[in-house]
Design a protein around this motif. Structure first.
Motif, PDB file in Angstrom:
ATOM      1  N   THR A  12       0.867  -1.175   0.000  1.00  0.00           N
ATOM      2  CA  THR A  12       0.000   0.000   0.000  1.00  0.00           C
ATOM      3  C   THR A  12       0.903   1.225   0.000  1.00  0.00           C
ATOM      4  OG1 THR A  12      -1.703  -1.193   1.228  1.00  0.00           O
ATOM      5  CG2 THR A  12      -1.851   1.198   1.215  1.00  0.00           C
ATOM      6  N   VAL A  13       0.594   2.162  -0.886  1.00  0.00           N
ATOM      7  CA  VAL A  13       1.396   3.380  -1.023  1.00  0.00           C
ATOM      8  C   VAL A  13       0.480   4.597  -1.057  1.00  0.00           C
ATOM      9  CG1 VAL A  13       3.329   2.273  -2.219  1.00  0.00           C
ATOM     10  CG2 VAL A  13       1.410   3.139  -3.536  1.00  0.00           C
ATOM     11  N   LYS A  14       1.098   5.771  -0.959  1.00  0.00           N
ATOM     12  CA  LYS A  14       0.355   7.033  -1.014  1.00  0.00           C
ATOM     13  C   LYS A  14       0.832   7.830  -2.227  1.00  0.00           C
ATOM     14  CE  LYS A  14      -0.920   9.234   2.712  1.00  0.00           C
ATOM     15  NZ  LYS A  14      -0.952  10.060   3.933  1.00  0.00           N
ATOM     16  N   VAL A  15      -0.110   8.439  -2.928  1.00  0.00           N
ATOM     17  CA  VAL A  15       0.224   9.235  -4.114  1.00  0.00           C
ATOM     18  C   VAL A  15       0.909  10.522  -3.678  1.00  0.00           C
ATOM     19  CG1 VAL A  15      -0.692  10.435  -6.133  1.00  0.00           C
ATOM     20  CG2 VAL A  15      -1.709   8.271  -5.411  1.00  0.00           C
ATOM     21  N   LYS A  25      -3.622  13.325 -17.715  1.00  0.00           N
ATOM     22  CA  LYS A  25      -3.622  13.616 -16.284  1.00  0.00           C
ATOM     23  C   LYS A  25      -5.054  13.722 -15.757  1.00  0.00           C
ATOM     24  CE  LYS A  25      -1.626  16.761 -12.890  1.00  0.00           C
ATOM     25  NZ  LYS A  25      -0.757  17.928 -12.697  1.00  0.00           N
ATOM     26  N   ARG A  26      -5.920  14.343 -16.513  1.00  0.00           N
ATOM     27  CA  ARG A  26      -7.332  14.489 -16.117  1.00  0.00           C
ATOM     28  C   ARG A  26      -8.001  13.123 -15.985  1.00  0.00           C
ATOM     29  NH1 ARG A  26      -9.587  18.016 -13.450  1.00  0.00           N
ATOM     30  NH2 ARG A  26     -10.772  16.392 -12.504  1.00  0.00           N
ATOM     31  N   ARG A  27      -7.709  12.210 -16.905  1.00  0.00           N
ATOM     32  CA  ARG A  27      -8.302  10.869 -16.871  1.00  0.00           C
ATOM     33  C   ARG A  27      -7.862  10.120 -15.618  1.00  0.00           C
ATOM     34  NH1 ARG A  27      -6.210   6.349 -19.270  1.00  0.00           N
ATOM     35  NH2 ARG A  27      -4.920   7.633 -20.617  1.00  0.00           N
ATOM     36  N   ILE A  28      -6.578  10.232 -15.265  1.00  0.00           N
ATOM     37  CA  ILE A  28      -6.079   9.578 -14.057  1.00  0.00           C
ATOM     38  C   ILE A  28      -6.775  10.153 -12.824  1.00  0.00           C
ATOM     39  CG2 ILE A  28      -4.037   9.268 -12.589  1.00  0.00           C
ATOM     40  CD1 ILE A  28      -2.382   9.176 -15.198  1.00  0.00           C
ATOM     41  N   MET A  29      -6.938  11.455 -12.781  1.00  0.00           N
ATOM     42  CA  MET A  29      -7.613  12.084 -11.651  1.00  0.00           C
ATOM     43  C   MET A  29      -9.088  11.698 -11.598  1.00  0.00           C
ATOM     44  SD  MET A  29      -5.759  15.800 -11.714  1.00  0.00           S
ATOM     45  CE  MET A  29      -6.621  16.436 -10.300  1.00  0.00           C
ATOM     46  N   ASP A  30      -9.722  11.556 -12.729  1.00  0.00           N
ATOM     47  CA  ASP A  30     -11.135  11.154 -12.777  1.00  0.00           C
ATOM     48  C   ASP A  30     -11.340   9.737 -12.252  1.00  0.00           C
ATOM     49  OD1 ASP A  30     -11.889  13.589 -13.784  1.00  0.00           O
ATOM     50  OD2 ASP A  30     -12.043  12.914 -15.866  1.00  0.00           O
ATOM     51  N   MET A  31     -10.305   8.904 -12.321  1.00  0.00           N
ATOM     52  CA  MET A  31     -10.396   7.543 -11.792  1.00  0.00           C
ATOM     53  C   MET A  31     -10.241   7.521 -10.272  1.00  0.00           C
ATOM     54  SD  MET A  31      -8.430   5.140 -14.551  1.00  0.00           S
ATOM     55  CE  MET A  31      -7.008   6.149 -14.924  1.00  0.00           C
ATOM     56  N   GLY A  32      -9.975   8.662  -9.655  1.00  0.00           N
ATOM     57  CA  GLY A  32      -9.855   8.736  -8.203  1.00  0.00           C
ATOM     58  C   GLY A  32      -8.428   8.753  -7.702  1.00  0.00           C
ATOM     59  N   ILE A  33      -7.468   8.757  -8.604  1.00  0.00           N
ATOM     60  CA  ILE A  33      -6.055   8.786  -8.200  1.00  0.00           C
ATOM     61  C   ILE A  33      -5.616  10.242  -8.132  1.00  0.00           C
ATOM     62  CG2 ILE A  33      -3.728   8.047  -8.796  1.00  0.00           C
ATOM     63  CD1 ILE A  33      -4.985   5.684 -10.286  1.00  0.00           C
ATOM     64  N   THR A  34      -5.638  10.779  -6.916  1.00  0.00           N
ATOM     65  CA  THR A  34      -5.246  12.166  -6.687  1.00  0.00           C
ATOM     66  C   THR A  34      -4.190  12.214  -5.588  1.00  0.00           C
ATOM     67  OG1 THR A  34      -7.068  12.436  -5.128  1.00  0.00           O
ATOM     68  CG2 THR A  34      -7.483  13.120  -7.397  1.00  0.00           C
ATOM     69  N   LYS A  35      -3.541  13.353  -5.427  1.00  0.00           N
ATOM     70  CA  LYS A  35      -2.475  13.508  -4.444  1.00  0.00           C
ATOM     71  C   LYS A  35      -3.004  13.200  -3.044  1.00  0.00           C
ATOM     72  CE  LYS A  35       0.977  16.720  -2.805  1.00  0.00           C
ATOM     73  NZ  LYS A  35       1.514  18.067  -2.876  1.00  0.00           N
ATOM     74  N   GLY A  36      -2.258  12.355  -2.316  1.00  0.00           N
ATOM     75  CA  GLY A  36      -2.600  12.038  -0.939  1.00  0.00           C
ATOM     76  C   GLY A  36      -3.442  10.793  -0.743  1.00  0.00           C
ATOM     77  N   VAL A  37      -3.999  10.234  -1.816  1.00  0.00           N
ATOM     78  CA  VAL A  37      -4.856   9.050  -1.684  1.00  0.00           C
ATOM     79  C   VAL A  37      -3.998   7.791  -1.556  1.00  0.00           C
ATOM     80  CG1 VAL A  37      -5.163   8.472  -4.130  1.00  0.00           C
ATOM     81  CG2 VAL A  37      -7.006   8.050  -2.541  1.00  0.00           C
ATOM     82  N   GLU A  38      -4.504   6.805  -0.803  1.00  0.00           N
ATOM     83  CA  GLU A  38      -3.783   5.546  -0.631  1.00  0.00           C
ATOM     84  C   GLU A  38      -4.198   4.554  -1.714  1.00  0.00           C
ATOM     85  OE1 GLU A  38      -4.154   3.951   3.288  1.00  0.00           O
ATOM     86  OE2 GLU A  38      -3.328   5.748   4.224  1.00  0.00           O
ATOM     87  N   LEU A  39      -3.216   3.834  -2.251  1.00  0.00           N
ATOM     88  CA  LEU A  39      -3.437   2.827  -3.284  1.00  0.00           C
ATOM     89  C   LEU A  39      -2.890   1.498  -2.795  1.00  0.00           C
ATOM     90  CD1 LEU A  39      -2.083   4.835  -6.345  1.00  0.00           C
ATOM     91  CD2 LEU A  39      -4.456   4.619  -5.647  1.00  0.00           C
ATOM     92  N   ARG A  56      -9.861   4.150  -2.909  1.00  0.00           N
ATOM     93  CA  ARG A  56     -11.099   4.733  -2.385  1.00  0.00           C
ATOM     94  C   ARG A  56     -12.227   3.711  -2.245  1.00  0.00           C
ATOM     95  NH1 ARG A  56     -10.936  10.665  -2.920  1.00  0.00           N
ATOM     96  NH2 ARG A  56      -9.035  11.190  -4.026  1.00  0.00           N
ATOM     97  N   GLY A  57     -11.871   2.463  -1.917  1.00  0.00           N
ATOM     98  CA  GLY A  57     -12.877   1.442  -1.666  1.00  0.00           C
ATOM     99  C   GLY A  57     -13.390   0.692  -2.886  1.00  0.00           C
TER     100      GLY A  57
END
Length: 75
Positions: A12-15, A25-39, A56-57
């Motif tokens: 598990t990592v953090k963006v 970049k917009r497409r990646i953000m639309d998938m929920g991958i934004t700064k600070g989120v855990e993956l 994000r669950g």
């Protein structure tokens, strides 16, 4: 700099930062991958493409090329 593509299965990592320009970049953000989120990396296909994540669950599969644009840090 460590990218999402380099993360091992089960980690598990953090963006930290998103690279790329415009629509990509917009497409990646639309998938929920934004700064600070855990993956959480759930699976990687035998040839490395795609990578299956929990973000994000929900489950998300992304391509290697997109994973290279996501800079991450360990938690």
């Amino acid at each position: 700099m460590k990218t999402l593509r380099q993360v091992k299965v089960g980690d598990t990592v953090k963006v930290a930062k998103l690279h790329g320009e415009g629509a990509v970049k917009r497409r990646i953000m639309d998938m929920g991958i934004t700064k600070g989120v855990e993956l959480h990396v759930r699976k990687v296909a035998p040839l490395g493409d795609p990578i299956e994540l929990t973000v994000r669950g929900y489950e998300l599969s992304i391509r290697k090329a997109d994973a290279e644009m996501v800079e991450v840090t360990d938690i």
